[in-house]
Design a protein around this motif. Structure first.
Motif, short mmCIF file in Angstrom:
data_model
loop_
_atom_site.label_atom_id
_atom_site.label_comp_id
_atom_site.label_asym_id
_atom_site.label_seq_id
_atom_site.Cartn_x
_atom_site.Cartn_y
_atom_site.Cartn_z
N ASP A 1 1.06 -1.08 0.10
CA ASP A 1 0.06 -0.10 0.21
C ASP A 1 0.77 1.02 -0.03
OD1 ASP A 1 -2.47 1.29 -0.04
OD2 ASP A 1 -2.89 1.47 1.90
N SER A 2 1.86 1.10 -1.01
CA SER A 2 2.86 2.38 -1.00
C SER A 2 3.10 2.63 -2.46
CB SER A 2 4.23 2.10 -0.19
OG SER A 2 5.12 3.09 -0.35
N TYR A 3 2.36 3.57 -2.85
CA TYR A 3 2.45 3.92 -4.40
C TYR A 3 3.52 4.81 -4.60
CZ TYR A 3 1.26 5.63 -8.88
OH TYR A 3 1.28 5.88 -10.40
N VAL A 4 4.35 4.40 -5.77
CA VAL A 4 5.52 5.22 -6.18
C VAL A 4 5.26 5.33 -7.76
CG1 VAL A 4 7.93 5.41 -6.47
CG2 VAL A 4 7.09 4.70 -4.22
N PRO A 5 5.53 6.33 -8.51
CA PRO A 5 5.45 6.34 -10.06
C PRO A 5 6.20 5.27 -10.52
CG PRO A 5 5.07 8.50 -9.28
CD PRO A 5 5.59 7.50 -7.83
N PHE A 6 6.00 4.54 -11.53
CA PHE A 6 6.84 3.66 -12.31
C PHE A 6 8.14 4.02 -12.67
CE2 PHE A 6 7.17 0.41 -15.89
CZ PHE A 6 6.88 -0.89 -14.90
N THR A 7 8.22 5.28 -13.27
CA THR A 7 9.49 5.68 -13.78
C THR A 7 10.53 6.08 -12.34
OG1 THR A 7 8.80 7.88 -13.92
CG2 THR A 7 9.16 6.35 -16.07
N ASP A 8 9.90 6.34 -11.44
CA ASP A 8 10.64 6.55 -10.16
C ASP A 8 11.22 5.18 -9.55
OD1 ASP A 8 10.29 9.19 -10.51
OD2 ASP A 8 8.74 9.51 -8.60
N ILE A 9 10.34 4.30 -9.59
CA ILE A 9 10.75 3.03 -9.20
C ILE A 9 11.90 2.50 -10.06
CG2 ILE A 9 10.12 0.35 -8.86
CD1 ILE A 9 7.07 1.52 -8.57
N GLY A 10 11.81 2.73 -11.51
CA GLY A 10 12.85 2.28 -12.43
C GLY A 10 14.42 2.81 -12.20
N SER A 11 14.17 4.07 -11.81
CA SER A 11 15.49 4.75 -11.43
C SER A 11 16.07 4.15 -10.04
CB SER A 11 15.34 6.29 -11.25
OG SER A 11 14.90 6.82 -12.48
N ALA A 12 15.15 3.81 -9.13
CA ALA A 12 15.59 3.58 -7.91
C ALA A 12 16.18 2.13 -8.14
CB ALA A 12 14.22 3.53 -6.74
N VAL A 13 15.27 1.24 -8.84
CA VAL A 13 16.02 0.06 -9.16
C VAL A 13 17.14 -0.14 -9.91
CG1 VAL A 13 15.58 -2.20 -10.36
CG2 VAL A 13 13.64 -1.14 -9.07
N MET A 14 17.45 0.82 -10.83
CA MET A 14 18.73 0.78 -11.43
C MET A 14 19.88 1.01 -10.66
SD MET A 14 19.53 3.39 -14.62
CE MET A 14 20.93 2.85 -15.77
N LYS A 15 19.65 1.90 -9.52
CA LYS A 15 20.45 2.36 -8.59
C LYS A 15 21.03 1.14 -7.51
CE LYS A 15 21.86 5.68 -4.86
NZ LYS A 15 22.35 4.52 -3.97
N MET A 16 19.89 0.64 -7.17
CA MET A 16 19.89 -0.55 -6.38
C MET A 16 20.93 -1.73 -7.12
SD MET A 16 17.05 -3.10 -4.87
CE MET A 16 16.73 -3.91 -6.58
N LEU A 17 20.59 -1.93 -8.33
CA LEU A 17 21.39 -2.83 -9.11
C LEU A 17 22.75 -2.29 -9.34
CD1 LEU A 17 19.15 -4.28 -11.84
CD2 LEU A 17 19.78 -5.30 -9.71
N ALA A 18 22.98 -1.28 -9.29
CA ALA A 18 24.23 -0.90 -9.37
C ALA A 18 25.01 -0.72 -8.19
CB ALA A 18 24.53 0.76 -9.79
N ASP A 19 24.60 -0.57 -7.14
CA ASP A 19 25.09 -0.72 -5.84
C ASP A 19 25.37 -2.09 -5.45
OD1 ASP A 19 24.40 1.96 -5.08
OD2 ASP A 19 22.77 1.80 -4.03
N THR A 20 24.58 -2.89 -5.70
CA THR A 20 24.95 -4.44 -5.62
C THR A 20 26.23 -5.06 -6.33
OG1 THR A 20 23.46 -5.50 -7.24
CG2 THR A 20 22.60 -5.01 -4.93
#
Length: 228
Positions: A53-72
């Motif tokens: 129940d936590s809505y975040v716009p799709f492109t914002d999730i996309g940017s965050a996931v890209m950073k998460m993958l880079a961090d790993t």
């Protein structure tokens, strides 16, 4: 005699070529296959955030996931990288079969709509850039209900806005999670087997499966031939 179903299209990868984003990921991560991992995680976290129940716009999730993958992986993502990701995502070209199938469906009397996880402004830019926006009667976004597909509220919103019963709608998508959600909601569904996508042999099944969008369009026309 029953009317033709209203056809609702998923946009990302169903209509627009996601593989054109691979060079960006190859430049940043050193392998084009990172794009598939990114997109799979983008979908997963859009669903997880919806369940939480936590809505975040799709492109914002996309940017965050890209950073998460880079961090790993020990990579640094710059603001320019994030800007390039959003730009590439907003300007993916349509697949060649899209330019054939959409006019074919319209000529057969079907009314066409879209339903995507993207914000309306992102979706509109995508379809305008691809030269196909005028083929659709109306564009729908999950942002209206603050839930990502395949949440049932998303499909229910389209039903309410169009004033139709679930059985009067047909979703066309290349993602099984999306057709599964639509069929569970009482819609008809058709799956396009884009690269890396296929039928999941459990759960609600699509009524039509095609190798490309032209195949799906021809099956839909044949399935509903004789309706007015």
């Amino acid at each position: 005699m029953a009317a033709l179903p209203l056809i609702v299209f998923d946009v990302n990868e169903t209509l627009l070529d996601l593989q054109t984003m691979e060079p960006t990921f190859e430049r940043i991560f050193g392998e084009k296959g990172a794009m598939r991992l990114w997109f799979a995680n983008l979908i997963m976290y859009s669903v997880v955030l919806t369940l939480a129940d936590s809505y975040v716009p799709f492109t914002d999730i996309g940017s965050a996931v890209m950073k998460m993958l880079a961090d790993t992986r020990g990579f640094k993502i710059s603001d320019d990288d994030k800007t390039e990701l959003k730009e590439k995502f907003s300007t993916m070209p349509p697949y060649p079969d899209v330019l054939v199938a959409l006019p074919k469906l319209r000529a057969a009397g079907f009314r066409l709509f879209t339903l995507t996880n993207n914000l309306i402004e992102v979706q509109a830019r995508q379809l305008e850039h691809g030269g196909i926006v005028n083929l659709f009667e109306r564009l729908f976004s999950v942002d209206s209900v603050k839930r990502h597909k395949p949440a049932p509220q998303v499909y229910a919103h389209v039903e309410k806005e169009l004033g139709v019963e679930p059985s009067q709608l047909c979703l066309i998508a290349c993602h099984t999670w999306d057709t599964l959600g639509a069929v569970a909601a009482g819609w008809e569904a058709a799956l396009v087997k884009r690269v890396g996508n296929d039928v999941l042999p459990v759960g609600p099944q699509p009524q039509i499966v095609g190798d490309d969008l032209t195949d799906v369009a021809e099956q839909l026309i044949a399935r509903h031939r004789g309706r007015v």
